[in-house]
Design a protein around this motif. Structure first.
Motif, PDB file in Angstrom:
ATOM      1  N   MET A  62      47.415  43.973  59.329  1.00  0.00           N
ATOM      2  CA  MET A  62      46.751  45.017  58.589  1.00  0.00           C
ATOM      3  C   MET A  62      47.716  45.696  57.627  1.00  0.00           C
ATOM      4  N   HIS A  63      48.959  45.840  58.019  1.00  0.00           N
ATOM      5  CA  HIS A  63      49.941  46.481  57.150  1.00  0.00           C
ATOM      6  C   HIS A  63      50.242  45.617  55.923  1.00  0.00           C
ATOM      7  N   VAL A  64      49.985  44.352  56.010  1.00  0.00           N
ATOM      8  CA  VAL A  64      50.230  43.437  54.897  1.00  0.00           C
ATOM      9  C   VAL A  64      49.095  43.516  53.877  1.00  0.00           C
ATOM     10  N   LEU A  65      47.887  43.796  54.320  1.00  0.00           N
ATOM     11  CA  LEU A  65      46.726  43.799  53.435  1.00  0.00           C
ATOM     12  C   LEU A  65      46.708  44.995  52.495  1.00  0.00           C
ATOM     13  N   ARG A  66      47.106  46.149  52.969  1.00  0.00           N
ATOM     14  CA  ARG A  66      47.057  47.355  52.143  1.00  0.00           C
ATOM     15  C   ARG A  66      47.919  47.225  50.883  1.00  0.00           C
ATOM     16  N   PRO A  67      49.184  46.808  50.971  1.00  0.00           N
ATOM     17  CA  PRO A  67      49.973  46.658  49.734  1.00  0.00           C
ATOM     18  C   PRO A  67      49.392  45.617  48.779  1.00  0.00           C
ATOM     19  N   ALA A  68      48.808  44.552  49.333  1.00  0.00           N
ATOM     20  CA  ALA A  68      48.213  43.531  48.473  1.00  0.00           C
ATOM     21  C   ALA A  68      47.038  44.102  47.691  1.00  0.00           C
ATOM     22  N   LYS A  69      46.199  44.871  48.353  1.00  0.00           N
ATOM     23  CA  LYS A  69      45.060  45.483  47.679  1.00  0.00           C
ATOM     24  C   LYS A  69      45.534  46.518  46.659  1.00  0.00           C
ATOM     25  N   GLU A  70      46.477  47.353  47.050  1.00  0.00           N
ATOM     26  CA  GLU A  70      46.991  48.375  46.137  1.00  0.00           C
ATOM     27  C   GLU A  70      47.608  47.745  44.899  1.00  0.00           C
ATOM     28  N   SER A  71      48.292  46.637  45.075  1.00  0.00           N
ATOM     29  CA  SER A  71      48.887  45.932  43.952  1.00  0.00           C
ATOM     30  C   SER A  71      47.813  45.402  43.004  1.00  0.00           C
ATOM     31  N   ALA A  72      46.742  44.854  43.558  1.00  0.00           N
ATOM     32  CA  ALA A  72      45.646  44.333  42.731  1.00  0.00           C
ATOM     33  C   ALA A  72      44.977  45.451  41.950  1.00  0.00           C
ATOM     34  N   VAL A  73      44.745  46.565  42.590  1.00  0.00           N
ATOM     35  CA  VAL A  73      44.113  47.706  41.924  1.00  0.00           C
ATOM     36  C   VAL A  73      45.037  48.259  40.847  1.00  0.00           C
ATOM     37  N   LYS A  74      46.325  48.333  41.129  1.00  0.00           N
ATOM     38  CA  LYS A  74      47.293  48.847  40.162  1.00  0.00           C
ATOM     39  C   LYS A  74      47.360  47.948  38.925  1.00  0.00           C
TER      40      LYS A  74
ATOM     41  N   GLY B   7      40.203  41.061  34.323  1.00  0.00           N
ATOM     42  CA  GLY B   7      39.103  40.403  34.999  1.00  0.00           C
ATOM     43  C   GLY B   7      39.519  39.154  35.746  1.00  0.00           C
ATOM     44  N   ASP B   8      40.804  38.950  35.824  1.00  0.00           N
ATOM     45  CA  ASP B   8      41.347  37.756  36.473  1.00  0.00           C
ATOM     46  C   ASP B   8      40.891  37.662  37.919  1.00  0.00           C
ATOM     47  N   VAL B   9      40.748  36.454  38.393  1.00  0.00           N
ATOM     48  CA  VAL B   9      40.318  36.219  39.768  1.00  0.00           C
ATOM     49  C   VAL B   9      41.237  36.926  40.750  1.00  0.00           C
ATOM     50  N   LEU B  10      42.540  36.896  40.510  1.00  0.00           N
ATOM     51  CA  LEU B  10      43.493  37.520  41.426  1.00  0.00           C
ATOM     52  C   LEU B  10      43.246  39.009  41.555  1.00  0.00           C
ATOM     53  N   VAL B  11      42.930  39.663  40.444  1.00  0.00           N
ATOM     54  CA  VAL B  11      42.749  41.112  40.457  1.00  0.00           C
ATOM     55  C   VAL B  11      41.348  41.489  40.913  1.00  0.00           C
ATOM     56  N   ARG B  12      40.353  40.920  40.312  1.00  0.00           N
ATOM     57  CA  ARG B  12      38.987  41.342  40.548  1.00  0.00           C
ATOM     58  C   ARG B  12      38.441  40.860  41.879  1.00  0.00           C
ATOM     59  N   HIS B  13      38.626  39.607  42.209  1.00  0.00           N
ATOM     60  CA  HIS B  13      37.964  39.048  43.371  1.00  0.00           C
ATOM     61  C   HIS B  13      38.772  39.182  44.650  1.00  0.00           C
TER      62      HIS B  13
ATOM     63  N   SER C  24      40.554  42.051  45.577  1.00  0.00           N
ATOM     64  CA  SER C  24      40.607  43.386  46.163  1.00  0.00           C
ATOM     65  C   SER C  24      39.444  43.607  47.127  1.00  0.00           C
ATOM     66  N   ALA C  25      38.252  43.098  46.824  1.00  0.00           N
ATOM     67  CA  ALA C  25      37.115  43.266  47.739  1.00  0.00           C
ATOM     68  C   ALA C  25      37.342  42.508  49.053  1.00  0.00           C
ATOM     69  N   PRO C  26      37.758  41.231  49.011  1.00  0.00           N
ATOM     70  CA  PRO C  26      38.033  40.558  50.292  1.00  0.00           C
ATOM     71  C   PRO C  26      39.160  41.229  51.079  1.00  0.00           C
TER      72      PRO C  26
END
Length: 99
Positions: free
Chosen positions: A1-13, A71-77, A79-81
């Protein structure tokens, strides 16, 4: 779980930075290119910039690249998963009494 938060934050940023760069370029564009884009609300400016043709010059090229990055797949798609994965992990690791 601690690994997922930075990944999502990075995508949103990354998504936010791309939008900020699009807005900065729009400030210095020719009015012919700027006018059709500035009155739009999100996500319409990104879709409009992504569809700009090659014949519109360097600024249009930069806008197109930034819009496609946003709109890149890495950024847009992803963060939701990541949000879903984090919620699933939290439910798995937390006792049911916490709900």
């Amino acid at each position: 779980m601690h690994v997922l938060r930075p990944a999502k934050e990075s995508a949103v940023k990354a998504r936010t930075q791309a939008m900020n760069q699009v807005k900065a370029i729009l400030l210095v564009l020719d009015p012919d290119l700027r006018e059709p884009i500035t009155g739009l609300t999100n996500p319409a400016p990104i879709a409009t910039c992504a569809a700009l043709g090659d014949d519109r010059g360097e600024a249009a090229f930069a806008l197109r690249l930034l819009a496609r990055r946003r709109g890149d797949v890495l950024v847009r798609h992803h963060s939701a998963p990541l949000t879903f994965a984090a919620a699933t992990a939290a439910r798995t690791w937390m006792p049911l009494a916490a709900y």
